[in-house]
Structures are given as structure tokens and as C-alpha cells.
Enzyme design. Structure first.
Site, PDB file in Angstrom:
ATOM      1  N   THR A  40     -45.642 -70.504 -37.353  1.00 45.81           N
ATOM      2  CA  THR A  40     -45.076 -71.379 -38.267  1.00 45.81           C
ATOM      3  C   THR A  40     -45.733 -73.082 -37.977  1.00 45.81           C
ATOM      4  OG1 THR A  40     -43.264 -70.172 -38.792  1.00 45.81           O
ATOM      5  CG2 THR A  40     -43.052 -72.611 -39.382  1.00 45.81           C
ATOM      6  N   HIS A 187     -41.849 -59.305 -40.652  1.00 49.97           N
ATOM      7  CA  HIS A 187     -41.112 -60.079 -39.556  1.00 49.97           C
ATOM      8  C   HIS A 187     -39.876 -59.667 -39.600  1.00 49.97           C
ATOM      9  CE1 HIS A 187     -40.253 -63.202 -36.775  1.00 49.97           C
ATOM     10  NE2 HIS A 187     -40.451 -64.054 -37.470  1.00 49.97           N
ATOM     11  N   ASN A 190     -36.924 -62.058 -34.023  1.00 47.66           N
ATOM     12  CA  ASN A 190     -36.415 -63.490 -33.763  1.00 47.66           C
ATOM     13  C   ASN A 190     -35.300 -63.870 -34.542  1.00 47.66           C
ATOM     14  OD1 ASN A 190     -38.724 -63.317 -32.272  1.00 47.66           O
ATOM     15  ND2 ASN A 190     -40.039 -64.994 -33.329  1.00 47.66           N
ATOM     16  N   TYR A 192     -34.177 -63.569 -37.744  1.00 48.60           N
ATOM     17  CA  TYR A 192     -34.173 -63.482 -38.982  1.00 48.60           C
ATOM     18  C   TYR A 192     -33.745 -62.326 -39.826  1.00 48.60           C
ATOM     19  CZ  TYR A 192     -36.820 -67.739 -37.755  1.00 48.60           C
ATOM     20  OH  TYR A 192     -36.895 -68.918 -37.108  1.00 48.60           O
ATOM     21  N   ASN A 247     -31.930 -67.686 -32.322  1.00 49.84           N
ATOM     22  CA  ASN A 247     -31.109 -67.948 -33.741  1.00 49.84           C
ATOM     23  C   ASN A 247     -29.890 -67.222 -33.534  1.00 49.84           C
ATOM     24  OD1 ASN A 247     -33.003 -69.712 -35.369  1.00 49.84           O
ATOM     25  ND2 ASN A 247     -34.156 -67.813 -35.536  1.00 49.84           N
TER      26      ASN A 247
HETATM   27  C1  LIG Z   1     -44.801 -73.494 -33.073  1.00 43.38           C
HETATM   28  C2  LIG Z   1     -44.678 -72.181 -33.129  1.00 43.38           C
HETATM   29  C3  LIG Z   1     -44.425 -71.399 -34.197  1.00 43.38           C
HETATM   30  C4  LIG Z   1     -44.111 -70.059 -34.237  1.00 43.38           C
HETATM   31  N1  LIG Z   1     -43.519 -69.424 -35.582  1.00 43.38           N
HETATM   32  C5  LIG Z   1     -43.634 -68.215 -35.378  1.00 43.38           C
HETATM   33  C6  LIG Z   1     -43.553 -67.477 -36.735  1.00 43.38           C
HETATM   34  O1  LIG Z   1     -43.531 -67.927 -37.927  1.00 43.38           O
HETATM   35  N2  LIG Z   1     -43.294 -65.983 -36.675  1.00 43.38           N
HETATM   36  C7  LIG Z   1     -43.121 -65.268 -35.581  1.00 43.38           C
HETATM   37  O2  LIG Z   1     -43.105 -64.193 -35.562  1.00 43.38           O
HETATM   38  N3  LIG Z   1     -42.962 -66.001 -34.418  1.00 43.38           N
HETATM   39  C8  LIG Z   1     -43.204 -67.285 -34.192  1.00 43.38           C
HETATM   40  N4  LIG Z   1     -43.510 -67.928 -33.065  1.00 43.38           N
HETATM   41  C9  LIG Z   1     -43.605 -67.120 -31.821  1.00 43.38           C
HETATM   42  C10 LIG Z   1     -44.932 -66.683 -31.331  1.00 43.38           C
HETATM   43  O3  LIG Z   1     -45.488 -65.679 -32.266  1.00 43.38           O
HETATM   44  C11 LIG Z   1     -44.944 -66.189 -30.089  1.00 43.38           C
HETATM   45  O4  LIG Z   1     -44.352 -64.974 -29.975  1.00 43.38           O
HETATM   46  C12 LIG Z   1     -44.647 -66.970 -28.807  1.00 43.38           C
HETATM   47  O5  LIG Z   1     -45.207 -68.422 -29.083  1.00 43.38           O
HETATM   48  C13 LIG Z   1     -44.970 -66.725 -27.502  1.00 43.38           C
HETATM   49  O6  LIG Z   1     -46.340 -66.403 -27.443  1.00 43.38           O
HETATM   50  P1  LIG Z   1     -46.971 -67.637 -26.518  1.00 43.38           P
HETATM   51  O7  LIG Z   1     -46.420 -67.721 -25.234  1.00 43.38           O
HETATM   52  O8  LIG Z   1     -48.509 -66.820 -26.206  1.00 43.38           O
HETATM   53  O9  LIG Z   1     -47.079 -68.911 -27.070  1.00 43.38           O
HETATM   54  C14 LIG Z   1     -43.977 -69.038 -32.924  1.00 43.38           C
HETATM   55  C15 LIG Z   1     -44.134 -69.999 -31.872  1.00 43.38           C
HETATM   56  C16 LIG Z   1     -44.408 -71.409 -31.874  1.00 43.38           C
HETATM   57  C17 LIG Z   1     -44.870 -71.906 -30.470  1.00 43.38           C
END
Ligand SMILES: Cc1cc2nc3c(=O)[nH]c(=O)nc-3n(C[C@H](O)[C@H](O)[C@H](O)COP(=O)(O)O)c2cc1C
Length: 362
Positions: A40, A187, A190, A192, A247
Site C-alpha cells: 500500500t 487479499h 493480515n 482484513y 490488526n
Molecule cells: C509499506 C508497506 C505496505 C504494505 N501493504 C500491503 C498490502 O497492501 N497488502 C498486503 O498483502 N501486504 C502489504 N504489506 C506487506 C508486504 O506485502 C510484505 O508481506 C512485507 O513487507 C514483508 O516482506 P518484506 O520483508 O520483504 O518487506 C505492506 C508492507 C509494507 C512495508
């Protein structure tokens, strides 16, 4: 010396499974095993229409094996953050088409993550209505980390409303394909809406959608089937968080039975993949018999598994080689390094992620 290094690099790259192609199904082949995780970024307009910086942002990352977009709301009622994109009207479809075109022009593949936040919202974002969820529950944290709104009460979806929610997911999937996307990721992770049906802490229903594993998994499966019937199952992925971690959902020993049942049912459907929704996949969950989320998914699901959550290239390579998962989704490093794939391929140093990078959309 220089030539020697180059040869070495070439050999390492060729041998690294991360950079080998992966056939997801008869429709889709990924050019490498690295997926850009959904993130996001709140850069859409107030009417949830994608903007030019979003088009450029995704186009710049088209060398990922697959891009999964940020969570994109399936209806106005699905909203939990201002300025997230939507996929429920013509203007949104038209602008998203520019995103998919730009990614395809750069030889990439892109799925849209379709999203309903359920209780993770506030009446101020919903024209005064209480957020919908599996059951009436309470949340306490700050909305969007804003300093003035606090989450609160949710209301239980009626059976009729469940039907219209499922239809909204299917319409969103159809719209995403109309906007040129290669598929959708539902989705279900997390904390939701879909996840709220899957966990005992948030699902207290005593009808067909609660109480037993098959009832608790019903909503998720009906959404998957509705989308699969409309755009083809091979274009539908599902993100799940069998462990409760985000959440304000508390894990329950009984949750494992629900997720096991759901994954076994998904084995019967030719969907594209199941994707772990997690920030740290090294975490082990008591309610998953001490397993990590990805290990639990792998144990019960026979199709393609995408791991995610603080993976380095080294641990991703190891996990794929050992058969623990098939693909890895990388999130924050992709924000810090638009050219992540090239950097990994050439063993260049990575820029470290910093939350301040969220202010711009490079
Ligand atoms: C800024 C940000 C926004 C995120 N938004 C979403 C989202 O919209 N949908 C989702 O399923 N996960 C979201 N996540 C989780 C990421 O998809 C991912 O699972 C998480 O960052 C862990 O991976 P990483 O350690 O490689 O960053 C978000 C993570 C970050 C950092």
C-alpha cells in the site's frame, strides 16, 4: 582478474534458482522466482484512481517475475485508508490499464491485489456506517496511524450482505482483467475481511459461516470460486495468514484446523498460488503447531507457494532449493531498490529500506 570475476558471476547467476523461469500454469510463466510483494502506497486520487507516479513506479519494477499491486479496494465500502486505489468504476479501470500496459511493455507480469478491509476501518471513512466484519467485534488502535481516529466497533455481515460482498470481489476480478491485468490476488491475509472470517477471535458466527472449519472457510472459498469462475482459476491467487499477527487478531489453537481445511479444499481448485501474508517468516506460531506460516501452508497445500516476510536473496534461494516454497515475494527492498533484480543478479550492494522512503513513490 576482471574476466575471471565476470565468469564467476555468470556461473553463479546461471546456477541461482532465483533467476530461473517458473511455469505457474499453462497461461503464465514467470521469468524469475522473485515476486514484488503487494504494498500500500496511498498515491491514488481521493476518488481512488491510479496516478502517473504509480504507472512509473510499477513500470520501473517490471523485471520482477511477477508484480502484485498494492491492495486495491473492491468497493467504496471496502475502504480503510484514504488515497488507496480502487477497481470498481470505469475511471479506475481506465487508469489501471495504463499501469498494466506499461508493465507489459517492459516485459513484466502483474496481478492486482483485491482488498476489503472489513473491520479495519472507521465510520468517518464509510459515510457514518459501522465497518462490516464476520462478527461484532472491537478494535482499539489508531486508524492509518492518524492521531485523531481510533478503530472501534464492527457489525456482523448479514447473509445477504455476504452474497453481495462475494459478488463485489468477482466484479473487481473481472474489472482487473478488463484493465489488462494478468490475474488477481485475493487479499485473504493480515487481519482484513476474509481473514476475519478465518480466525476464531473475530468469527463468532453460529450460522453457515462460523463455528466449524468448513463454515469458517466458506467465505474465503466462495470468494475464490466466484473470482475463478469469472476470470479463470489460473488467474487467481490467494494470500493467507494462518498465524494471527496483525490488526489485533489473537491466535487460537483451533485456527489450524480451519486453515488446514481451507488449504485442502484449495488443492481441488486449479488456482495460481497461495501466498503467505507476513512480515517475518522466521516467526513460528504456537497455534500452527510451532510451524512458520509458510511451512504450515506447504504442509497442506500442493500447488505453488509464495513465501514472504523479511527474506534475503540467500534465504530465498535456500528455501526454494530445499522445496520449502516455489517463489519468494520481496517487499521493502523493492521500495528501496527499483532495480532490485539487476542488483541481485550482479551482486551489487542493496540500498537499505527506510520508512521515510514511503513519502515518495520512486
Ligand atoms: C509499506 C508497506 C505496505 C504494505 N501493504 C500491503 C498490502 O497492501 N497488502 C498486503 O498483502 N501486504 C502489504 N504489506 C506487506 C508486504 O506485502 C510484505 O508481506 C512485507 O513487507 C514483508 O516482506 P518484506 O520483508 O520483504 O518487506 C505492506 C508492507 C509494507 C512495508
Amino acid at each position: 582478474m576482471h574476466l575471471h570475476n565476470m565468469l564467476n558471476e555468470e556461473t553463479m547467476t546461471t546456477n541461482n534458482i532465483l533467476f530461473s523461469a517458473y511455469q505457474l500454469n499453462t497461461h503464465l510463466t514467470l521469468k524469475n522466482r522473485i515476486v514484488m510483494a503487494p504494498m500500500t502506497r496511498v498515491n491514488a486520487t481521493d476518488d481512488h484512481i491510479p496516478t502517473q507516479p504509480m504507472i512509473d513506479y510499477y513500470a520501473r519494477r517490471a523485471d520482477a517475475g511477477l508484480i502484485i499491486t498494492e491492495g486495491t479496494i473492491i468497493s467504496q465500502d471496502a475502504l480503510g485508508h484514504k488515497r488507496v486505489p480502487g477497481i470498481f468504476n470505469h475511471a479506475q479501470v481506465a487508469e489501471w490499464k495504463k499501469v498494466s500496459d506499461a508493465v507489459h511493455a517492459n516485459n513484466g507480469l502483474i496481478f492486482m491485489q483485491i482488498w476489503h478491509v472489513g473491520r479495519v476501518s472507521h465510520p468517518d471513512l464509510l459515510n457514518g456506517r459501522l465497518p462490516v466484519s464476520a462478527s461484532e467485534t472491537m478494535m482499539s488502535g489508531k486508524v492509518n496511524r492518524s492521531d485523531h481516529l481510533t478503530y472501534g466497533k464492527s457489525r456482523a455481515a448479514s447473509l445477504e450482505e455476504i452474497k453481495s460482498l462475494i459478488a463485489a470481489y468477482a466484479t473487481a476480478a473481472r474489472n482487473a482483467v478488463e484493465a489488462g491485468f494478468d490475474g488477481v490476488e485475493i487479499h485473504g491475509a493480515n487481519g482484513y475481511l476474509i481473514d476475519q472470517f478465518l480466525h476464531h477471535d473475530t468469527n463468532k458466527r453460529d450460522d453457515n459461516y462460523g463455528g466449524s472449519p468448513d463454515n469458517m472457510a466458506r467465505f474465503a472459498l466462495e470468494v475464490v470460486k466466484a473470482c475463478g469462475e469469472v476470470i479463470g482459476y489460473e488467474r487467481v491467487g490467494l494470500r493467507l495468514s494462518p498465524g494471527a499477527y496483525l490488526n489485533e487478531i489473537t491466535g487460537d489453537e483451533r485456527d489450524a484446523n480451519t486453515f488446514q481445511y481451507l488449504l485442502e479444499q484449495l488443492n481441488q481448485l486449479p488456482i495460481a498460488y497461495v501466498h503467505t501474508g507476513n512480515f517475518n517468516d522466521q516467526q513460528q506460531f504456537k497455534e500452527l503447531h510451532g510451524l512458520s506460516m509458510t511451512a504450515f501452508i506447504r504442509m497442506h497445500y500442493k500447488g505453488t507457494v509464495i513465501a514472504s516476510g523479511s527474506y534475503t536473496a540467500e534465504r530465498a534461494q535456500e528455501g526454494i532449493e530445499q522445496g520449502m516454497f516455489d517463489l519468494v515475494a520481496i517487499g521493502r527492498p523493492f521500495i528501496a531498490n527499483p532495480d532490485l533484480i539487476t542488483r541481485l543478479r550482479t551482486h551489487a550492494e542493496l540500498v537499505n529500506y527506510d520508512a521515510s522512503m514511503l513519502r515518495t513513490l520512486y
